[in-house]
Design a protein around this motif. Structure first.
Motif, PDB file in Angstrom:
ATOM      1  N   TRP A  26       0.843  -1.184   0.000  1.00 17.88           N
ATOM      2  CA  TRP A  26       0.000   0.000   0.000  1.00 17.88           C
ATOM      3  C   TRP A  26       0.881   1.237   0.000  1.00 17.88           C
ATOM      4  CZ3 TRP A  26      -5.292  -0.089  -0.194  1.00 17.88           C
ATOM      5  CH2 TRP A  26      -5.886  -1.339  -0.029  1.00 17.88           C
ATOM      6  N   LYS A  28       1.043   5.838  -0.643  1.00 18.93           N
ATOM      7  CA  LYS A  28       0.393   7.145  -0.775  1.00 18.93           C
ATOM      8  C   LYS A  28       1.487   8.118  -1.179  1.00 18.93           C
ATOM      9  CE  LYS A  28      -1.211   9.561   2.935  1.00 18.93           C
ATOM     10  NZ  LYS A  28      -2.165   9.896   4.026  1.00 18.93           N
ATOM     11  N   VAL A  31       3.957  10.332   1.317  1.00 16.81           N
ATOM     12  CA  VAL A  31       3.751  10.042   2.736  1.00 16.81           C
ATOM     13  C   VAL A  31       5.105   9.937   3.444  1.00 16.81           C
ATOM     14  CG1 VAL A  31       3.659   7.512   2.482  1.00 16.81           C
ATOM     15  CG2 VAL A  31       2.459   8.605   4.374  1.00 16.81           C
ATOM     16  N   TYR A  36       3.588   6.763   7.496  1.00 21.40           N
ATOM     17  CA  TYR A  36       3.440   5.456   6.856  1.00 21.40           C
ATOM     18  C   TYR A  36       3.435   4.342   7.906  1.00 21.40           C
ATOM     19  CZ  TYR A  36       4.887   1.582   3.719  1.00 21.40           C
ATOM     20  OH  TYR A  36       4.999   0.402   3.022  1.00 21.40           O
ATOM     21  N   ARG A 121      -7.453   2.671   2.804  1.00 20.74           N
ATOM     22  CA  ARG A 121      -8.108   3.483   1.761  1.00 20.74           C
ATOM     23  C   ARG A 121      -8.676   4.773   2.353  1.00 20.74           C
ATOM     24  NH1 ARG A 121     -10.217  -1.480   0.088  1.00 20.74           N
ATOM     25  NH2 ARG A 121      -9.062  -2.256  -1.700  1.00 20.74           N
ATOM     26  N   GLY A 124      -6.243   7.423   2.475  1.00 21.78           N
ATOM     27  CA  GLY A 124      -5.698   7.900   1.198  1.00 21.78           C
ATOM     28  C   GLY A 124      -4.698   6.974   0.525  1.00 21.78           C
ATOM     29  N   TYR A 125      -4.556   5.761   1.015  1.00 15.65           N
ATOM     30  CA  TYR A 125      -3.609   4.816   0.417  1.00 15.65           C
ATOM     31  C   TYR A 125      -4.265   4.051  -0.723  1.00 15.65           C
ATOM     32  CZ  TYR A 125      -0.485   5.532   4.378  1.00 15.65           C
ATOM     33  OH  TYR A 125       0.354   6.086   5.309  1.00 15.65           O
ATOM     34  N   SER A 126      -3.435   3.603  -1.657  1.00 18.59           N
ATOM     35  CA  SER A 126      -3.897   2.724  -2.730  1.00 18.59           C
ATOM     36  C   SER A 126      -2.935   1.542  -2.821  1.00 18.59           C
ATOM     37  CB  SER A 126      -3.955   3.470  -4.064  1.00 18.59           C
ATOM     38  OG  SER A 126      -2.670   3.921  -4.424  1.00 18.59           O
ATOM     39  N   SER A 157       5.894   5.612  -1.250  1.00 23.99           N
ATOM     40  CA  SER A 157       5.721   7.067  -1.260  1.00 23.99           C
ATOM     41  C   SER A 157       6.086   7.690  -2.606  1.00 23.99           C
ATOM     42  CB  SER A 157       6.578   7.700  -0.155  1.00 23.99           C
ATOM     43  OG  SER A 157       7.951   7.416  -0.376  1.00 23.99           O
TER      44      SER A 157
END
Length: 167
Positions: A26, A28, A31, A36, A121, A124-126, A157
């Protein structure tokens, strides 16, 4: 006997599914390492502390455990009757078979993973998939080490990596 069954139920899905899954992580864009790590711990705790006791899988396991305990108790009452002992063993095998432990454990694992994924999610993480080269490099890093965390953070990141390897 029940302890052995429990160990098999816990380890079977891990052994079966380990080689089949791609390496996912995962990320973002931008970050910080501190954020993180904090997000990973907090979302991991949400999964860890999720109450699964009322799920269908847990109910099936509870029922099977009760049935197996009853069988185990009646084994002590066979008085050396080998035919009765064999019948109890066969009944126990059928109980375990009907339980479909690998399928039930997969249901629980999916619920826990979905909980963690939803938390990430929401922050804001994918999800992204590591390349073969990234997986090979990661294998050389000791699990839990600062180097491993830093390497994964570097991937997680990086906006270019996230865009190219996004799921």
């Amino acid at each position: 006997m029940l302890r052995c069954l429990t160990a098999v139920l816990v380890l079977l899905p891990v052994a079966v599914g380990a080689a089949e899954r791609p390496t996912l992580s995962w990320g973002k864009p931008g970050v910080t390492l501190e954020t993180y790590r904090a997000d990973a711990v907090e979302c991991g705790r949400e999964g860890y502390y999720l109450d699964i006791s009322n799920t269908d899988a847990a109910k099936v396991f509870k029922d099977a455990s009760r049935q197996l305990e009853n069988n185990e108790a009646s084994l002590g009452m066979t008085g050396g009757n080998l035919d009765r002992a064999m019948q109890i063993a066969n009944d126990s095998g059928r109980i375990v078979e009907r339980t479909r432990p690998a399928e039930r454990m997969k249901q629980v694992r999916t619920l826990l993973q979905d909980t963690v994924a939803g938390c990430l999610r929401a922050r804001g993480y994918s999800q992204f998939q590591l390349t073969h080269a990234q997986r090979q490099y990661l294998k050389g890093l000791k699990p839990g080490s600062l180097e491993r965390h830093a390497y994964l953070h570097g991937l997680a990141s990086n906006p270019a990596i996230l865009a190219a390897q996004h799921l």
